[in-house]
Enzyme design. Structure first.
Site, PDB file in Angstrom:
ATOM      1  N   SER A 179      20.306  69.082 -32.148  1.00 45.89           N
ATOM      2  CA  SER A 179      20.807  68.144 -31.236  1.00 45.89           C
ATOM      3  C   SER A 179      20.947  68.851 -29.704  1.00 45.89           C
ATOM      4  O   SER A 179      20.507  68.318 -28.703  1.00 45.89           O
ATOM      5  CB  SER A 179      22.180  67.715 -31.507  1.00 45.89           C
ATOM      6  OG  SER A 179      22.170  66.686 -32.453  1.00 45.89           O
ATOM      7  N   HIS A 239      29.144  63.699 -28.262  1.00 45.24           N
ATOM      8  CA  HIS A 239      27.901  64.347 -28.468  1.00 45.24           C
ATOM      9  C   HIS A 239      26.898  64.062 -27.265  1.00 45.24           C
ATOM     10  O   HIS A 239      26.304  64.934 -26.616  1.00 45.24           O
ATOM     11  CB  HIS A 239      27.386  63.976 -29.858  1.00 45.24           C
ATOM     12  CG  HIS A 239      26.105  64.181 -30.245  1.00 45.24           C
ATOM     13  ND1 HIS A 239      24.938  63.851 -30.040  1.00 45.24           N
ATOM     14  CD2 HIS A 239      25.684  65.476 -30.900  1.00 45.24           C
ATOM     15  CE1 HIS A 239      23.898  64.607 -30.540  1.00 45.24           C
ATOM     16  NE2 HIS A 239      24.365  65.501 -31.427  1.00 45.24           N
ATOM     17  N   ASP A 271      22.046  57.855 -27.523  1.00 47.00           N
ATOM     18  CA  ASP A 271      23.063  58.668 -28.094  1.00 47.00           C
ATOM     19  C   ASP A 271      24.206  58.090 -28.272  1.00 47.00           C
ATOM     20  O   ASP A 271      24.274  56.868 -28.292  1.00 47.00           O
ATOM     21  CB  ASP A 271      23.308  60.246 -27.324  1.00 47.00           C
ATOM     22  CG  ASP A 271      23.554  61.174 -28.356  1.00 47.00           C
ATOM     23  OD1 ASP A 271      24.518  61.222 -28.750  1.00 47.00           O
ATOM     24  OD2 ASP A 271      22.724  62.053 -28.208  1.00 47.00           O
TER      25      ASP A 271
END
Length: 504
Positions: free
Chosen positions: A450, A223, A159
């Site tokens: 996600s 994220h 990520d």
């Protein structure tokens, strides 16, 4: 250009991430690359392992090698079109194509100051908002699988990097890696996987000899930290808990910060390219990590000859990880599209990957104040496909990804402007860990596939902790067999992942 004003927030503010799509149109390739005399290419050889003369061959053709991907017989290079033509004509080369770019399947993020609850404590006092953890039966799994048993398995998060000094994650990470092009270290521990970006690849002024240049500002991308918290935020470390609080995490930074102008609009964002993703998958597989989570993706067209190199390389790298014993879980994408057809979502649509669609719930969690005894749980039988989630035959399983709840007409509140939604609509999203800056850990609600994918990756990690000898195929089959049937196979795959049943 994306800008989020974080500075005014209190040190543990809660964020809200709304549900409107935001992504540049080139989610699998940057059209601006073609403006440069030299571009980035993926060179795939006929041999499935890299020939000994591959680098010399590429350099002899006039290309500069960026990434060496030996186990899958591929290189990423910078080259002009003449060099690409020479490489493509070489009998040892199967295909040459543009190195593709994959985006975060995220929604537009609107961060605002919420009520705060003081410093992190052992009370995990935000767990009450984590309806998603309860919905998939994680608390029952905790009773069955002790933390020391969970610690036998490691989930690699590929990520944007992870805030390794976040109180919920500081004890969970066992490996810190960066395979992205713009390598830099950051954070209190000076780790390469820290989600701080001070360098970027500037495609408006692309210099093939100086790929990464200083950006004018510092960017923190939360994220990967949010995803990691959903997998394994620790008991008592901070204020939330993960699906499997005893699992170990391996943090991989595969994203680069990119700058480009497209359609008259300027973008300052992050994106992951083929080479860094492939390098991370190969590294995790070689190290024997049990599960990979990839909450990222883009589309390739099986009819497009320029996509052949990427398709072949993706197929090879996934099969390599599968042979090495690593389970791969990926988000299905946030385009609300039927994935059946010529256009495939990568990596989730590949056969050795567990593809995850996202669910929300029709249970009125938005009734304010929340939680109450009536609204603490998302009720089984009220699961809905999240309004943004991709679907189709490639979907294997579903998991909570967050939505906005349903209005009186049975439509998502997300279709209305935020000021027309009920005060508690945010409670339908997924609460987890984020970073504001090195000294400012926080918690925020996100929505997206996600957020669904790490729920399944965590359950896969629990299964591997209990059955270290199981192959990826056996884990995939077990998760499907133990999933809760919640409706259409096209929408939800084999059903909602069930941590309780999967660990029995």
């Amino acid at each position: 250009m994306r800008r989020i004003g974080y500075a005014f927030l209190a040190s543990l503010a809660l964020g809200l991430f709304a549900c409107q799509q935001q992504a540049p149109s080139g989610t699998t390739s940057l059209s601006v690359q073609s403006a440069s005399p030299q571009g980035r290419y993926l060179v795939v050889f006929r041999s499935e392992t890299l020939p000994s003369n591959a680098q010399a061959l590429a350099q002899g053709a006039g290309a500069r090698v960026l990434k060496i991907l030996e186990p899958i017989g591929a290189l990423t290079v910078v080259a002009d079109r003449a060099a690409v033509s020479r490489l493509a004509r070489n009998p040892q080369v199967l295909a040459v194509g543009p190195e593709r770019y994959y985006s975060l399947p995220k929604t537009e993020r609107i961060l605002f100051q919420e009520e705060t609850y003081g410093a992190p404590s052992a009370a995990d006092n935000l767990y009450k908002y984590q309806w998603d953890i309860r919905r998939i039966g994680a608390p029952k799994a905790w009773e069955r699988v002790p933390l020391e048993v969970q610690a036998r398995a490691t989930v690699a998060v590929l990520d944007t990097g992870v805030m390794d000094n976040h109180p919920d994650l500081v004890s969970q990470i066992v490996d810190f890696q960066a395979t992205n092009y713009c390598y830099e270290t950051a954070g209190p521990n000076n780790t390469p996987s820290y989600p701080k970006y001070t360098l970027w690849i500037d495609f408006d002024h692309f210099d093939p000899d100086n790929l990464c240049t200083p950006a004018p500002t510092v960017l923190y991308e939360a994220h990967g930290t949010h995803v990691s918290g959903s997998v394994a935020a620790a008991f008592g470390g901070g204020r939330v808990v993960g699906v499997a609080p005893g699992l170990r995490l391996a943090a991989y930074k595969v994203f680069d910060r990119i700058h480009f102008t497209e359609g008259g609009k300027e973008y300052d964002d992050v994106g992951a390219f083929d080479g860094p993703i492939f390098a991370a998958i190969i590294d995790t597989a070689k190290k024997g990590y049990d599960v990979i989570n990839m909450s990222l993706g883009g589309t390739l067209d099986t009819r497009n000859k320029d996509d052949v190199a990427a398709m072949v390389a993706w197929d090879r790298v996934m099969k390599y990880a599968n042979r090495m014993g690593t389970v791969i879980v990926a988000s299905a994408g946030n385009s609300a599209q039927n994935a059946n057809g010529y256009v495939v979502h990568i990596p989730s649509d590949l056969p050795t990957v567990i593809s995850i669609s996202a669910t929300g719930t029709a249970t009125p969690l938005w009734q304010y104040p929340y939680p109450t005894n009536e609204t603490l749980y998302a009720v089984p039988g009220q699961d809905v496909l999240a309004f943004y989630s991709n679907y189709g035959a490639a979907v294997d399983l579903s998991a909570p990804g967050g939505d906005c709840g349903l209005d009186e007409n049975g439509l998502s509140w997300c279709y209305r402007p935020s000021d027309q939604r009920p005060p508690g609509w945010r409670y339908h999203l997924i609460l987890s860990t984020i970073i504001i800056n090195e000294n400012l850990p926080a918690y925020a609600w996100y929505a997206g596939t996600s957020m669904a994918s790490p729920h399944v990756a965590a359950v896969a990690g629990l299964v591997k902790a209990l059955h270290k000898d199981w192959t990826p195929g056996e884990v995939r089959a077990h998760l499907k067999a133990t999933a809760e049937d919640i409706g259409s196979r096209q929408l939800f795959g084999h059903g909602l992942v069930d941590a309780d049943r999967a660990t029995r």
